[in-house]
Design a protein around this motif. Structure first.
Motif, short mmCIF file in Angstrom:
data_model
loop_
_atom_site.label_atom_id
_atom_site.label_comp_id
_atom_site.label_asym_id
_atom_site.label_seq_id
_atom_site.Cartn_x
_atom_site.Cartn_y
_atom_site.Cartn_z
N VAL A 272 6.98 30.01 47.19
CA VAL A 272 5.63 29.92 46.96
C VAL A 272 5.22 30.81 45.68
O VAL A 272 4.32 30.30 44.78
CB VAL A 272 4.98 30.96 48.05
CG1 VAL A 272 3.58 31.18 47.73
CG2 VAL A 272 5.30 30.54 49.40
N LEU A 273 5.91 31.62 45.09
CA LEU A 273 5.73 32.39 43.65
C LEU A 273 6.27 31.44 42.69
O LEU A 273 5.51 31.53 41.70
CB LEU A 273 6.61 33.71 43.61
CG LEU A 273 5.90 34.66 44.62
CD1 LEU A 273 6.83 35.80 44.54
CD2 LEU A 273 4.54 35.24 44.21
N LEU A 274 7.19 30.23 42.76
CA LEU A 274 7.38 29.75 41.63
C LEU A 274 6.30 28.91 41.13
O LEU A 274 6.17 28.86 39.91
CB LEU A 274 8.72 28.78 42.11
CG LEU A 274 9.22 27.60 41.12
CD1 LEU A 274 9.74 28.62 40.01
CD2 LEU A 274 10.32 26.96 41.69
N PRO A 275 5.74 28.18 41.92
CA PRO A 275 4.61 27.37 41.36
C PRO A 275 3.21 28.25 41.03
O PRO A 275 2.74 27.82 39.78
CB PRO A 275 4.13 26.41 42.41
CG PRO A 275 4.54 27.12 43.69
CD PRO A 275 5.62 27.89 43.19
N VAL A 276 3.34 29.52 41.41
CA VAL A 276 2.22 30.21 40.80
C VAL A 276 2.73 30.82 39.75
O VAL A 276 1.60 30.67 38.61
CB VAL A 276 2.05 31.34 41.99
CG1 VAL A 276 1.26 32.60 41.30
CG2 VAL A 276 1.65 30.79 43.25
N ILE A 277 3.95 31.08 39.19
CA ILE A 277 4.31 31.55 38.09
C ILE A 277 4.13 30.40 37.12
O ILE A 277 3.81 30.82 35.84
CB ILE A 277 5.85 32.22 38.22
CG1 ILE A 277 5.83 33.50 38.87
CG2 ILE A 277 6.37 32.30 36.83
CD1 ILE A 277 7.12 34.02 39.48
N LEU A 278 4.68 29.22 37.42
CA LEU A 278 4.26 28.14 36.52
C LEU A 278 3.03 27.89 35.98
O LEU A 278 2.78 27.72 34.72
CB LEU A 278 5.16 26.91 37.03
CG LEU A 278 6.68 26.96 37.23
CD1 LEU A 278 7.05 25.62 38.01
CD2 LEU A 278 7.53 27.06 35.89
N LEU A 279 2.13 27.82 37.06
CA LEU A 279 0.85 27.63 36.64
C LEU A 279 0.20 28.67 35.82
O LEU A 279 -0.48 28.55 34.87
CB LEU A 279 -0.03 27.52 37.95
CG LEU A 279 0.15 26.19 38.74
CD1 LEU A 279 -0.55 26.25 39.97
CD2 LEU A 279 -0.30 24.98 38.05
N MET A 280 0.50 29.83 36.15
CA MET A 280 0.01 31.32 35.46
C MET A 280 0.73 31.07 33.94
O MET A 280 -0.11 31.39 32.89
CB MET A 280 0.38 32.42 35.98
CG MET A 280 -0.48 32.60 37.05
SD MET A 280 -0.20 34.25 37.86
CE MET A 280 -1.00 35.23 36.61
N PHE A 281 1.89 30.80 33.85
CA PHE A 281 2.44 30.56 32.52
C PHE A 281 1.83 29.44 31.60
O PHE A 281 1.31 29.70 30.53
CB PHE A 281 3.96 30.28 32.35
CG PHE A 281 4.72 29.72 31.21
CD1 PHE A 281 5.07 31.22 30.43
CD2 PHE A 281 4.75 28.74 30.88
CE1 PHE A 281 5.75 31.00 29.27
CE2 PHE A 281 5.29 28.58 29.39
CZ PHE A 281 5.79 29.62 28.58
N LEU A 282 1.41 28.37 32.11
CA LEU A 282 0.71 27.44 31.53
C LEU A 282 -0.71 27.92 31.14
O LEU A 282 -1.19 27.44 30.06
CB LEU A 282 0.68 26.02 32.21
CG LEU A 282 1.93 25.41 32.39
CD1 LEU A 282 1.69 24.21 33.52
CD2 LEU A 282 2.36 24.76 31.23
N GLY A 283 -1.33 28.52 32.30
CA GLY A 283 -2.80 28.94 31.77
C GLY A 283 -2.81 30.10 30.65
O GLY A 283 -3.77 30.11 30.24
N GLY A 284 -1.77 30.95 30.69
CA GLY A 284 -1.62 31.87 29.67
C GLY A 284 -1.26 31.55 28.26
O GLY A 284 -1.28 32.18 27.24
N THR A 285 -0.89 30.37 28.06
CA THR A 285 -0.27 29.82 26.93
C THR A 285 -0.99 28.49 26.48
O THR A 285 -2.10 28.63 25.66
CB THR A 285 1.29 29.55 27.10
OG1 THR A 285 1.48 28.45 28.19
CG2 THR A 285 2.03 30.56 27.10
#
Length: 330
Positions: free
Chosen positions: A152-165
Motif C-alpha cells: 500500500v505504501l509503495l504507490p503512495v511513496i512513488l506518487l508523493m515523490f513525483l508530486g514533490g519533484t
C-alpha cells in the motif's frame, strides 16, 4: 487574500517529512513481510473436550471470545514474533506520517487561503493522504491485513515523490476560473474517491497475484499475502464505497462546467476519461455481483479502472491539451 509564503514553505517541510516517515514505515513492513514464512491460516473450528458435567459432547470454539461456559481456558498468548514487532512499528510510523501529511495540507490551505488542492502537487498529496487513511481504517478493522503495508505504501511513496519533484508548485492563488466554491465540492469528491480507489486497485492487483500463486504455485512470495478471497472482498468493499463519491464528482464537475463554460458536457479529454473510469468501475461492480464474472476476471476490470484513473491523473493533465490543462487539478 494574500499568500503566506513562509507558512507555505513550512508545509513543504511537512510534506517531505511525511514522505521520509512513509519510506521508513515501508522498510519496516518489508522486513515484516520478509520474516513471514507464509500466510497465517484462517481460523477453523477446533473441538475442545468439555469439562466434566458441562454437557454431553465436545465444545467447539473458533477463536477468542467464542468459547462456551465450561470450556478450558485458552492458552496464554506467547511473546510477539519478530515479524509482528516490525509490523507494529511500521503501523506506528504510518500513523505518524499520516499526521504530518494531514498537517501539511492544512498548513498549505491556510497559507494559500483556499482549499489545498488547487494544483497537481496539492491534489496528488491529498489523494495519497486519503489512500493512506483508507488503509489505516481497514487496518483498524482487520489487523491481520497488516502484511499489506509495504504494497500500500509503495504507490503512495512513488506518487508523493513525483508530486514533490516533477509536479511541485509553490504556494500561490489559483487562476480566476477556479475561484469558486465548486473547487471545494467537486475536487474534494474527486480526491476522496481517487484515494479510496488507489487502495482498492492495490488490493485487486495483490488478489490477482495471490490467485496466480494458488493456481500455479509460482511466485512463492505471494503465499505470504492474505487469502485471495480476503483480498477480493477488501477490493470490492473499497470500490463500492468510492464509486458513489466518484459519481458525485462527475456530476458536480458537469454542473461546474455549465457555470464556468456554459455547457454541462463538451467531451473535453478530462471529462471523457473521467466518464470512462466511471463506466469501468460500474462494470466491475456489476461483474463482481455476477456469479460468472467473480474472481480474477472481475479483479482485472478493477485494475483497468485503476489504470484509467492514473492515466487521467497524469497523462490527461500533463500531456493532453484541454480545458482542464491550465488548472493542473486532478
Amino acid at each position: 487574500m494574500g499568500v503566506d509564503a513562509p507558512l507555505g514553505d513550512f508545509g513543504d517541510v511537512l510534506y517531505y517529512s511525511a514522505l521520509a516517515v512513509y519510506i521508513l514505515a515501508m522498510v519496516l513492513h518489508a522486513v515484516e513481510h520478509g520474516l513471514l514464512r507464509r500466510a497465517e491460516p484462517a481460523a477453523v473450528a477446533t473441538p475442545v473436550p468439555a469439562a466434566v458435567g458441562a454437557g454431553d459432547g465436545p465444545v467447539t470454539t473458533t477463536g477468542p471470545g467464542d468459547e462456551t461456559p465450561g470450556a478450558p481456558e485458552p492458552p496464554a498468548r506467547g511473546p510477539r514474533s519478530s515479524s509482528e514487532r516490525f509490523g507494529r512499528m511500521g503501523v506506528s510510523l504510518t500513523v505518524l506520517g499520516f499526521a504530518l501529511h494531514l498537517a501539511m495540507l492544512v498548513v498549505r490551505g491556510v497559507a494559500a487561503g483556499r482549499a489545498p488542492w488547487g494544483n497537481m502537487y496539492e491534489f496528488t498529496a491529498a489523494v495519497c493522504l486519503v489512500g493512506v487513511g483508507a488503509w489505516l481504517v481497514v487496518l483498524y478493522r482487520r489487523p491481520e491485513l497488516r502484511r499489506l503495508g509495504v504494497f500500500v505504501l509503495l504507490p503512495v511513496i512513488l506518487l508523493m515523490f513525483l508530486g514533490g519533484t516533477v509536479l511541485y508548485t509553490q504556494t500561490a492563488p489559483v487562476v480566476p476560473a477556479l475561484r469558486s466554491y465548486w473547487l471545494a465540492i467537486h475536487v474534494s469528491a474527486a480526491v476522496i474517491s481517487s484515494g479510496i480507489l488507489l487502495f482498492a486497485g492495490v488490493a485487486s492487483v495483490l488478489y490477482l497475484l495471490r490467485s496466480a500463486h494458488d493456481s500455479s504455485g509460482r511466485m512463492a512470495w505471494t503465499a505470504k499475502l492474505p487469502a485471495a478471497a480476503v483480498l477480493d472482498r477488501v477490493a470490492y468493499r473499497a470500490t463500492a464505497v468510492a464509486f458513489p463519491i466518484w459519481t458525485f464528482a462527475v456530476i458536480t464537475g458537469a454542473i461546474w462546467a455549465e457555470a464556468a463554460w456554459g455547457r454541462y458536457w463538451g467531451w473535453d479529454p478530462k471529462e471523457t476519461t473521467a466518464f470512462i473510469a466511471w463506466v469501468v468501475y460500474a462494470c466491475y461492480l456489476h461483474a463482481r455481483s455476477t456469479a460468472g464474472w467473480r474472481g480474477p476476471r472481475a479483479a482485472a476490470v478493477n485494475v483497468v479502472g485503476f489504470a484509467v484513473m492514473v492515466f487521467n491523473l497524469f497523462f490527461v493533465n500533463l500531456v493532453v491539451t484541454g480545458l482542464h490543462s491550465y488548472a493542473g487539478v486532478g
